[in-house]
Write a protein that holds these residues in place. Structure first.
Motif, PDB file in Angstrom:
ATOM      1  N   VAL A 210       0.832  -1.223   0.000  1.00 24.38           N
ATOM      2  CA  VAL A 210       0.000   0.000   0.000  1.00 24.38           C
ATOM      3  C   VAL A 210       0.862   1.268   0.000  1.00 24.38           C
ATOM      4  CG1 VAL A 210      -2.032  -1.066   1.030  1.00 24.38           C
ATOM      5  CG2 VAL A 210      -0.321  -0.002   2.525  1.00 24.38           C
ATOM      6  N   THR A 211       2.131   1.132   0.395  1.00 21.60           N
ATOM      7  CA  THR A 211       3.017   2.296   0.368  1.00 21.60           C
ATOM      8  C   THR A 211       3.794   2.394  -0.939  1.00 21.60           C
ATOM      9  OG1 THR A 211       4.918   1.134   1.341  1.00 21.60           O
ATOM     10  CG2 THR A 211       3.323   2.110   2.871  1.00 21.60           C
ATOM     11  N   ARG A 212       3.662   1.374  -1.809  1.00 14.73           N
ATOM     12  CA  ARG A 212       4.499   1.309  -3.011  1.00 14.73           C
ATOM     13  C   ARG A 212       3.727   1.366  -4.327  1.00 14.73           C
ATOM     14  NH1 ARG A 212       9.171  -1.719  -1.405  1.00 14.73           N
ATOM     15  NH2 ARG A 212      10.055  -1.339  -3.468  1.00 14.73           N
ATOM     16  N   VAL A 213       2.419   1.073  -4.273  1.00 10.62           N
ATOM     17  CA  VAL A 213       1.661   0.973  -5.532  1.00 10.62           C
ATOM     18  C   VAL A 213       0.534   2.004  -5.571  1.00 10.62           C
ATOM     19  CG1 VAL A 213       2.199  -1.489  -5.667  1.00 10.62           C
ATOM     20  CG2 VAL A 213       0.012  -0.780  -4.699  1.00 10.62           C
ATOM     21  N   ASP A 214       0.025   2.224  -6.772  1.00  5.74           N
ATOM     22  CA  ASP A 214      -1.053   3.211  -6.951  1.00  5.74           C
ATOM     23  C   ASP A 214      -2.424   2.601  -6.696  1.00  5.74           C
ATOM     24  OD1 ASP A 214       0.553   5.579  -8.052  1.00  5.74           O
ATOM     25  OD2 ASP A 214       1.205   3.924  -9.323  1.00  5.74           O
ATOM     26  N   ALA A 215      -2.545   1.303  -6.932  1.00  8.63           N
ATOM     27  CA  ALA A 215      -3.810   0.614  -6.661  1.00  8.63           C
ATOM     28  C   ALA A 215      -3.508  -0.819  -6.258  1.00  8.63           C
ATOM     29  CB  ALA A 215      -4.715   0.634  -7.890  1.00  8.63           C
ATOM     30  N   LEU A 216      -4.265  -1.307  -5.297  1.00 10.65           N
ATOM     31  CA  LEU A 216      -4.114  -2.678  -4.807  1.00 10.65           C
ATOM     32  C   LEU A 216      -5.452  -3.398  -4.947  1.00 10.65           C
ATOM     33  CD1 LEU A 216      -2.652  -4.980  -3.294  1.00 10.65           C
ATOM     34  CD2 LEU A 216      -3.213  -3.812  -1.155  1.00 10.65           C
ATOM     35  N   VAL A 217      -5.467  -4.399  -5.812  1.00 10.47           N
ATOM     36  CA  VAL A 217      -6.662  -5.235  -6.004  1.00 10.47           C
ATOM     37  C   VAL A 217      -6.562  -6.404  -5.028  1.00 10.47           C
ATOM     38  CG1 VAL A 217      -7.914  -6.715  -7.599  1.00 10.47           C
ATOM     39  CG2 VAL A 217      -6.826  -4.618  -8.451  1.00 10.47           C
ATOM     40  N   ILE A 218      -7.567  -6.576  -4.193  1.00 11.35           N
ATOM     41  CA  ILE A 218      -7.569  -7.679  -3.232  1.00 11.35           C
ATOM     42  C   ILE A 218      -8.677  -8.660  -3.622  1.00 11.35           C
ATOM     43  CG2 ILE A 218      -7.784  -8.353  -0.809  1.00 11.35           C
ATOM     44  CD1 ILE A 218      -6.860  -5.532  -0.062  1.00 11.35           C
ATOM     45  N   GLY A 219      -8.282  -9.904  -3.877  1.00  8.02           N
ATOM     46  CA  GLY A 219      -9.250 -10.924  -4.282  1.00  8.02           C
ATOM     47  C   GLY A 219      -9.085 -12.183  -3.446  1.00  8.02           C
ATOM     48  N   GLY A 220      -9.705 -13.254  -3.890  1.00  6.80           N
ATOM     49  CA  GLY A 220      -9.622 -14.520  -3.173  1.00  6.80           C
ATOM     50  C   GLY A 220     -10.295 -14.444  -1.819  1.00  6.80           C
ATOM     51  N   GLY A 221     -10.037 -15.457  -0.988  1.00  8.37           N
ATOM     52  CA  GLY A 221     -10.647 -15.506   0.337  1.00  8.37           C
ATOM     53  C   GLY A 221     -10.279 -14.309   1.198  1.00  8.37           C
ATOM     54  N   MET A 222      -9.077 -13.744   0.978  1.00  8.01           N
ATOM     55  CA  MET A 222      -8.656 -12.633   1.832  1.00  8.01           C
ATOM     56  C   MET A 222      -9.532 -11.392   1.642  1.00  8.01           C
ATOM     57  SD  MET A 222      -5.118 -11.138   0.255  1.00  8.01           S
ATOM     58  CE  MET A 222      -4.210 -12.530   0.870  1.00  8.01           C
ATOM     59  N   ALA A 223     -10.131 -11.245   0.464  1.00  7.85           N
ATOM     60  CA  ALA A 223     -11.021 -10.092   0.246  1.00  7.85           C
ATOM     61  C   ALA A 223     -12.203 -10.134   1.216  1.00  7.85           C
ATOM     62  CB  ALA A 223     -11.521 -10.084  -1.194  1.00  7.85           C
ATOM     63  N   ASN A 224     -12.640 -11.354   1.564  1.00  5.36           N
ATOM     64  CA  ASN A 224     -13.791 -11.486   2.473  1.00  5.36           C
ATOM     65  C   ASN A 224     -13.502 -10.871   3.841  1.00  5.36           C
ATOM     66  OD1 ASN A 224     -14.907 -12.963   0.370  1.00  5.36           O
ATOM     67  ND2 ASN A 224     -14.260 -14.929   1.221  1.00  5.36           N
ATOM     68  N   THR A 225     -12.252 -10.998   4.289  1.00  9.51           N
ATOM     69  CA  THR A 225     -11.873 -10.425   5.584  1.00  9.51           C
ATOM     70  C   THR A 225     -11.983  -8.907   5.552  1.00  9.51           C
ATOM     71  OG1 THR A 225     -10.408 -12.307   6.003  1.00  9.51           O
ATOM     72  CG2 THR A 225     -10.006 -10.316   7.299  1.00  9.51           C
ATOM     73  N   PHE A 226     -11.564  -8.308   4.438  1.00  2.10           N
ATOM     74  CA  PHE A 226     -11.670  -6.853   4.294  1.00  2.10           C
ATOM     75  C   PHE A 226     -13.128  -6.419   4.200  1.00  2.10           C
ATOM     76  CE2 PHE A 226      -7.253  -7.395   3.346  1.00  2.10           C
ATOM     77  CZ  PHE A 226      -6.654  -6.203   3.753  1.00  2.10           C
ATOM     78  N   LEU A 227     -13.912  -7.188   3.452  1.00  3.10           N
ATOM     79  CA  LEU A 227     -15.338  -6.858   3.314  1.00  3.10           C
ATOM     80  C   LEU A 227     -16.050  -6.952   4.661  1.00  3.10           C
ATOM     81  CD1 LEU A 227     -15.965  -8.831  -0.001  1.00  3.10           C
ATOM     82  CD2 LEU A 227     -16.079  -6.328   0.249  1.00  3.10           C
ATOM     83  N   ALA A 228     -15.771  -8.031   5.402  1.00  2.98           N
ATOM     84  CA  ALA A 228     -16.409  -8.216   6.710  1.00  2.98           C
ATOM     85  C   ALA A 228     -16.010  -7.095   7.675  1.00  2.98           C
ATOM     86  CB  ALA A 228     -16.025  -9.576   7.288  1.00  2.98           C
ATOM     87  N   ALA A 229     -14.743  -6.651   7.571  1.00  4.26           N
ATOM     88  CA  ALA A 229     -14.267  -5.561   8.436  1.00  4.26           C
ATOM     89  C   ALA A 229     -15.030  -4.266   8.170  1.00  4.26           C
ATOM     90  CB  ALA A 229     -12.774  -5.338   8.228  1.00  4.26           C
ATOM     91  N   GLN A 230     -15.579  -4.160   6.952  1.00  4.28           N
ATOM     92  CA  GLN A 230     -16.366  -2.979   6.588  1.00  4.28           C
ATOM     93  C   GLN A 230     -17.858  -3.193   6.815  1.00  4.28           C
ATOM     94  OE1 GLN A 230     -14.797  -2.668   2.515  1.00  4.28           O
ATOM     95  NE2 GLN A 230     -13.697  -0.820   3.113  1.00  4.28           N
ATOM     96  N   GLY A 231     -18.203  -4.314   7.453  1.00  2.76           N
ATOM     97  CA  GLY A 231     -19.598  -4.555   7.801  1.00  2.76           C
ATOM     98  C   GLY A 231     -20.393  -5.349   6.796  1.00  2.76           C
ATOM     99  N   VAL A 232     -19.731  -5.903   5.776  1.00  2.00           N
ATOM    100  CA  VAL A 232     -20.432  -6.707   4.770  1.00  2.00           C
ATOM    101  C   VAL A 232     -20.619  -8.130   5.315  1.00  2.00           C
ATOM    102  CG1 VAL A 232     -20.299  -7.692   2.444  1.00  2.00           C
ATOM    103  CG2 VAL A 232     -19.481  -5.351   2.862  1.00  2.00           C
ATOM    104  N   ASP A 233     -21.817  -8.678   5.167  1.00  2.00           N
ATOM    105  CA  ASP A 233     -22.089 -10.059   5.580  1.00  2.00           C
ATOM    106  C   ASP A 233     -21.641 -10.988   4.456  1.00  2.00           C
ATOM    107  OD1 ASP A 233     -23.042 -12.508   6.370  1.00  2.00           O
ATOM    108  OD2 ASP A 233     -25.051 -11.807   6.900  1.00  2.00           O
TER     109      ASP A 233
END
Length: 398
Positions: A210-233
């Motif tokens: 996140v300190t080195r790139v202009d955009a970070l695409v997060i996919g796979g199972g790990m994306a679910n952790t980020f989504l859940a952290a934002q309140g997504v079921d």
């Protein structure tokens, strides 16, 4: 990045050259089932042989726990290596001691020896100075051509370089050149795609990116952790709910650094994890409670491809979905093929690495179309995490 000593700087004619290579290849019924790693070191071996070097190959195989173990012997690899190198490869039953030294002294320029597994000795993984000296006794020059082992400070990857004149082989040199283009001094904008099952295995990686790139695409199972952290079921999806605070910290760091985070906006969901299971595409905030996310949806793929279009440099580690089983491979294949097209058109430098990533790109039929695909799993990840690799640091020009 500092300059590295390469074969351009070495006089190898008639010298005993210890070459650290990666021969940790898959085997089936006593035969090599995937020779990619052996093929990768061929340019270095060919160049050294053509220049009259007396070549001694050092390598590990498996995890024999510091003692001889027949099932971890390198001997069965000799035949395949000889076929790939187009030259005889003689095998020596140990990597140190009188027999090893006598064998190294007896060969002529252009000859190749393969020493037995360095991990048959406890001193290898401990980077024991006495073991490194024992290895060095068979050589005049050390060449490291095993980037995949460069994150380990072992005797045959790091220790030898303090005893003998040390150089990067052509495969290691190509890897370092590619990585420099990827994150060292890349052409911007830089987009990273990171997928895979768990955030817990890639926290350092995400924090560095996140300190080195202009955009970070997060996919796979790990994306679910980020989504859940934002309140997504996320329903029954793979999710590390206990890492919600970590995900929020990474999101905050990205915002501070001006790095766009690209998370799924739609998903392919199913009630069971098996090939061709009944599935549907839903908005990310409409995942049924009894379903699991197994791939990102078409709108997300469109967004990912738009970021690939904007990028001048793409760094990729990990699939966007459960690519091993149809039809949950569609997003990974679509994005990989789009990146390959942009690379072929000379609009994109694309660097990829990591075990699942190589498999996914092979599955998509595009491995050869990327600028560089690293077969070095752990070392590639540690490089992406911004860590110094001992086997590389020791080759830097003074």
């Amino acid at each position: 990045m500092a300059a590295f000593r390469t074969l351009d700087d070495a006089d190898v004619k008639n010298k005993r050259v210890l070459v650290r290579v990666d021969l940790n290849v898959p085997m089936q019924d006593g035969k090599v089932s995937d020779a990619t790693r052996i093929e990768r070191v061929k340019p270095t071996i060919t160049e050294l042989a053509d220049k009259g070097a007396r070549i001694i190959l050092l390598a590990h195989f498996g995890r024999p726990k510091g003692a001889p173990d027949a099932k971890y012997s390198l001997k069965p690899i000799t035949e395949t290596a000889a076929g790939i190198f187009g030259r005889p490869v003689a095998f020596v039953e140990d990597c140190i001691g009188e027999v090893a030294e006598a064998s190294a002294n007896a060969i002529q320029g252009g000859d190749i020896l393969l020493f037995e597994n360095t991990r048959f000795h406890k001193g290898e993984e401990k980077n024991d100075p006495d073991f490194a000296k024992a290895l060095a006794a068979s050589g005049d020059i050390f060449v490291n051509d095993a980037f995949s082992a460069a994150h380990r400070a072992h005797a045959s990857t790091e220790g030898l370089a303090h005893i003998l004149p040390a150089y990067a082989g052509r495969t290691l040199q190509a890897e370092l050149d590619a990585l420099e283009k990827g994150l060292g001094s890349p052409e911007k904008p830089v987009v990273a795609i990171v997928g895979g099952a768990k955030v817990s295995t890639k926290i350092d990686l995400l924090q560095n990116l996140v300190t080195r790139v202009d955009a970070l695409v997060i996919g796979g199972g790990m994306a679910n952790t980020f989504l859940a952290a934002q309140g997504v079921d996320v329903g029954k999806s793979l999710c590390e709910h206990d890492l919600a605070d970590t995900a929020k910290t990474i999101l905050a760091a990205a915002e501070k650094a001006g790095c766009a985070i690209v998370l799924p906006t739609d998903a392919v969901v199913a009630r069971e994890f098996k090939a061709n299971a009944a599935n549907e595409v839903v908005a990310i905030d409409a995942v049924p409670a009894n379903a699991m996310i197994l791939d990102v949806g078409p709108d997300t793929v469109k967004a990912v491809n738009q970021w690939i279009d904007k990028a001048k440099t793409l760094v990729w580690n990990g699939p966007l979905g459960a690519f091993e089983i149809a039809p949950f491979d569609k997003a990974t294949v679509a994005a990989a093929q789009h990146a390959a097209e942009r690379t072929k058109a000379a609009d994109l430098v694309s660097i990829a690495g990591g075990g699942d990533t190589v498999s996914a790109l092979n599955h998509a039929g595009v491995e050869d179309a990327f600028t560089y695909v690293s077969t070095a799993g752990g070392a590639f990840l540690e490089w992406m995490e911004g860590k110094d690799l001992p086997g590389v640091q020791v080759l830097k020009q003074a």
